[in-house]
Scaffold this motif. Structure first.
Motif, short mmCIF file in Angstrom:
data_model
loop_
_atom_site.label_atom_id
_atom_site.label_comp_id
_atom_site.label_asym_id
_atom_site.label_seq_id
_atom_site.Cartn_x
_atom_site.Cartn_y
_atom_site.Cartn_z
N GLU A 113 0.49 -0.83 -0.11
CA GLU A 113 0.08 0.04 -0.16
C GLU A 113 0.75 1.11 0.06
O GLU A 113 0.00 2.16 -0.54
CB GLU A 113 -1.47 -0.10 0.84
CG GLU A 113 -2.18 1.26 1.38
CD GLU A 113 -1.52 2.22 2.05
OE1 GLU A 113 -2.34 3.11 1.87
OE2 GLU A 113 -0.82 2.43 2.41
N VAL A 114 1.57 1.13 1.05
CA VAL A 114 2.85 2.37 0.41
C VAL A 114 3.36 3.10 -0.10
O VAL A 114 3.63 4.06 -0.49
CB VAL A 114 3.61 2.13 1.64
CG1 VAL A 114 4.85 1.33 1.28
CG2 VAL A 114 4.27 3.58 2.29
N LEU A 115 3.59 1.62 -1.16
CA LEU A 115 4.48 2.20 -2.69
C LEU A 115 3.66 3.02 -3.66
O LEU A 115 3.52 3.46 -4.19
CB LEU A 115 4.33 1.01 -3.42
CG LEU A 115 5.45 0.06 -2.31
CD1 LEU A 115 5.92 -1.15 -3.60
CD2 LEU A 115 6.91 0.87 -3.09
N TYR A 116 1.78 2.82 -3.52
CA TYR A 116 1.00 3.36 -4.36
C TYR A 116 0.75 4.55 -3.85
O TYR A 116 0.40 5.63 -4.49
CB TYR A 116 -0.68 3.04 -4.13
CG TYR A 116 0.12 1.14 -4.91
CD1 TYR A 116 0.26 1.29 -6.59
CD2 TYR A 116 -0.66 -0.10 -4.71
CE1 TYR A 116 0.30 -0.01 -6.61
CE2 TYR A 116 -0.57 -1.39 -4.93
CZ TYR A 116 0.35 -1.34 -6.15
OH TYR A 116 0.77 -2.99 -6.88
N ARG A 117 1.00 4.74 -2.57
CA ARG A 117 0.55 5.96 -1.51
C ARG A 117 1.90 7.13 -2.31
O ARG A 117 1.42 8.75 -2.75
CB ARG A 117 0.91 6.02 -0.34
CG ARG A 117 -0.78 5.66 -0.02
CD ARG A 117 -0.77 5.92 1.69
NE ARG A 117 -2.23 5.06 1.66
CZ ARG A 117 -3.46 5.86 1.57
NH1 ARG A 117 -3.68 6.90 1.86
NH2 ARG A 117 -4.54 5.08 2.27
N ASP A 118 3.13 6.45 -2.55
CA ASP A 118 4.57 8.07 -2.54
C ASP A 118 4.27 7.80 -4.02
O ASP A 118 4.38 7.33 -5.20
CB ASP A 118 5.72 6.51 -2.34
CG ASP A 118 6.95 7.76 -2.36
OD1 ASP A 118 6.54 8.67 -2.79
OD2 ASP A 118 7.58 7.12 -2.47
N PRO A 119 4.11 9.32 -4.46
CA PRO A 119 3.99 10.45 -5.59
C PRO A 119 5.37 9.64 -6.09
O PRO A 119 5.51 10.11 -7.38
CB PRO A 119 3.72 11.38 -5.34
CG PRO A 119 4.19 11.61 -4.60
CD PRO A 119 4.04 10.64 -3.97
#
Length: 380
Positions: A113-119
């Motif tokens: 999930e964190v990889l998708y939030r990080d632009p």
């Protein structure tokens, strides 16, 4: 005069335009080239980072700095690594994410999930599952003279071209994870004698690892999906076990095998709902193949070629049936049958979507594969 006034106005406006306020200079960053995420014995995540170091000087070659930390979340692990290295860790050059087998048996979405939030995250990074732990594979550091990050990245890409594993990136997997009518598959990596083997597919259902396919079954799944790479080859035994010579000098009849490559693929899939809401999937593949190796030869005879076409069609259909049975056992709807029901049979899908994993196992698949030899090489 008007032109001069216009230019003056434009130059004045440029003075008020903001510059690059969010710049991130490469000289201030340490680049992440690959990462592995495992389930630690204490229940936390063990995240392994492959960080690229480029030493100063023309004669020095790049090196990998491999660091493993235990943390509650992926972001916490990244912050812990930042405390151990100079400059700031950046992931916009990341090439792959590997997930350990035990962790993959749980829901992998919270981990990613964190990889998708990080632009600034590299959404084109490949993703795969490892037998055992990802840390063990990344700890190899090198395979021969090649750094482990480059080896894994290039190996996965080459297997995509040979129709061995699917091309799956963080970007491509995201919409499928949110789709209740389709499951996804990932490359399955194994360590063998200090080398990395990528020849299998890991199957998922509800974001959890549920099984794996053999190398032949993996290629068959991709053909059934209509995702043929540049090359798709098979080596098929052409006689039964009772007909093979089993002497000590010749334990296996090496003349009784045929290797072919799929040149063209034509696929048709139709989902039918019969009375009683029995779901039947008709899958038809037409494969035009070229013979790469067949020591028995005689391919100039039309009768021999016709017999080979019939035999190969039967064997490939049997392999397709075995592959689909294994996928149903793993509850992996990798062909998107649920998606077809949502689009063309919404009433049936509404009744079955709550327990689609179990209902998918009751679907009847009717695969038919027709093989036609169209190229025989230059011998004849």
């Amino acid at each position: 005069m008007k032109r001069i006034c216009f230019l003056c106005v434009i130059m004045s406006l440029l003075l008020f335009i903001a510059g690059c306020w969010d710049q991130d200079l490469l000289k201030d960053a340490r680049l992440l080239y690959g990462a592995g995420i495992d389930l630690a014995p204490n229940g936390k995540l063990r995240v392994t980072f492959v960080i690229r170091d480029v030493p100063s000087g023309e004669q020095q070659s790049p090196q990998n700095d491999i660091i493993s930390v235990d943390a509650s979340t992926s972001m916490e692990a990244r912050n812990l690594v930042d405390d151990q290295i100079s400059r700031h860790l950046r992931a916009y050059k990341n090439r792959f994410i590997l997930i350990g087998e035990e962790l993959a048996k749980q829901d992998i979405y919270p981990v990613l999930e964190v990889l998708y939030r990080d632009p600034k995250s590299a959404l084109n990074a490949r993703i795969g599952v490892t037998q055992g732990t990802a840390e063990d594979i990344l700890s190899l550091k090198k395979v021969g003279n090649i750094l482990i990050a480059e080896e894994i990245d290039e190996l996965i890409k080459s297997k995509e071209r040979t129709t061995t594993v699917p091309k799956v990136t963080l970007e491509k997997i995201y919409p499928v994870m949110l789709d209740p009518g389709e499951d996804f598959v990932l490359p399955y990596l194994m360590e063998k004698e200090a080398r990395v083997n990528v020849s299998r597919i890991a199957m998922f259902h509800n974001h959890k690892l549920t099984g794996t396919l053999s190398p032949k079954e993996s290629t068959m799944y991709l053909l059934l999906k209509g995702s043929k790479g540049k090359v798709a080859s098979y080596t098929q035994k052409m006689s039964t076990a009772g007909e093979m010579s089993t002497t000590e000098e010749n334990p296996q009849n090496r003349y009784d095998f045929l290797t072919f490559n799929v040149e063209k693929l034509k696929r048709k899939m139709k989902v039918k709902v019969q009375s009683g809401e029995q779901i039947t999937v008709h899958l038809k593949l037409k494969l035009k193949v070229s013979v790469i190796e067949y020591p028995k030869d005689r391919l100039d005879k039309k009768k021999v070629v016709a017999e080979l076409n019939k035999y190969l069609s039967k064997e490939m259909t049997s392999l397709a049936q075995e592959t689909l049975k294994k996928m149903q056992k793993a509850r992996c709807d990798g062909l998107g049958i649920g998606r077809q029901l949502m689009a063309f049979h919404p009433r049936v899908w509404k009744k079955q979507k709550e327990d689609w994993g179990s209902n998918y196992q009751k679907v009847h698949f009717a695969p038919v594969i027709q093989v036609e030899i169209t190229k025989q090489g230059i011998i004849n």
